[in-house]
Design a protein around this motif. Sequence first.
Motif, PDB file in Angstrom:
ATOM      1  N   UNK A  96       0.824  -1.208   0.000  1.00  0.00           N
ATOM      2  CA  UNK A  96       0.000   0.000   0.000  1.00  0.00           C
ATOM      3  C   UNK A  96       0.863   1.264   0.000  1.00  0.00           C
ATOM      4  N   UNK A  97       2.031   1.197   0.620  1.00  0.00           N
ATOM      5  CA  UNK A  97       2.874   2.373   0.780  1.00  0.00           C
ATOM      6  C   UNK A  97       4.113   2.367  -0.117  1.00  0.00           C
ATOM      7  N   UNK A  98       4.151   1.510  -1.115  1.00  0.00           N
ATOM      8  CA  UNK A  98       5.328   1.359  -1.965  1.00  0.00           C
ATOM      9  C   UNK A  98       5.629   2.664  -2.688  1.00  0.00           C
ATOM     10  N   UNK A  99       6.889   3.107  -2.610  1.00  0.00           N
ATOM     11  CA  UNK A  99       7.316   4.372  -3.208  1.00  0.00           C
ATOM     12  C   UNK A  99       8.280   4.190  -4.381  1.00  0.00           C
ATOM     13  N   UNK A 100       8.568   2.973  -4.769  1.00  0.00           N
ATOM     14  CA  UNK A 100       9.438   2.739  -5.915  1.00  0.00           C
ATOM     15  C   UNK A 100      10.764   2.110  -5.562  1.00  0.00           C
ATOM     16  N   UNK A 101      11.206   2.260  -4.311  1.00  0.00           N
ATOM     17  CA  UNK A 101      12.437   1.602  -3.881  1.00  0.00           C
ATOM     18  C   UNK A 101      12.291   1.221  -2.411  1.00  0.00           C
TER      19      UNK A 101
END
Length: 72
Positions: free
Chosen positions: A39-44
Amino acid sequence: MMGGVVTTAIPGGQLVGAGMVAAGAAVWVGSKLTGAIAKRWKGSVKETAKSMWNGAKEKVSGAFNTVKGWFS
């Protein structure tokens, strides 16, 4: 976990039931953690961890301020 609870009611099944509850709890925690990260994935990994850490700090700070407000 519920199957483990039912199993503990069967004579001689307490050990198996306890293992089923523990395994169910581990699966539940793993799924909640995976869902929170997705849900909180920011790309890295680094940015996601930083975002989750800051979010946790804000939640704890807000809860502390709420409790502190009860006694002011």
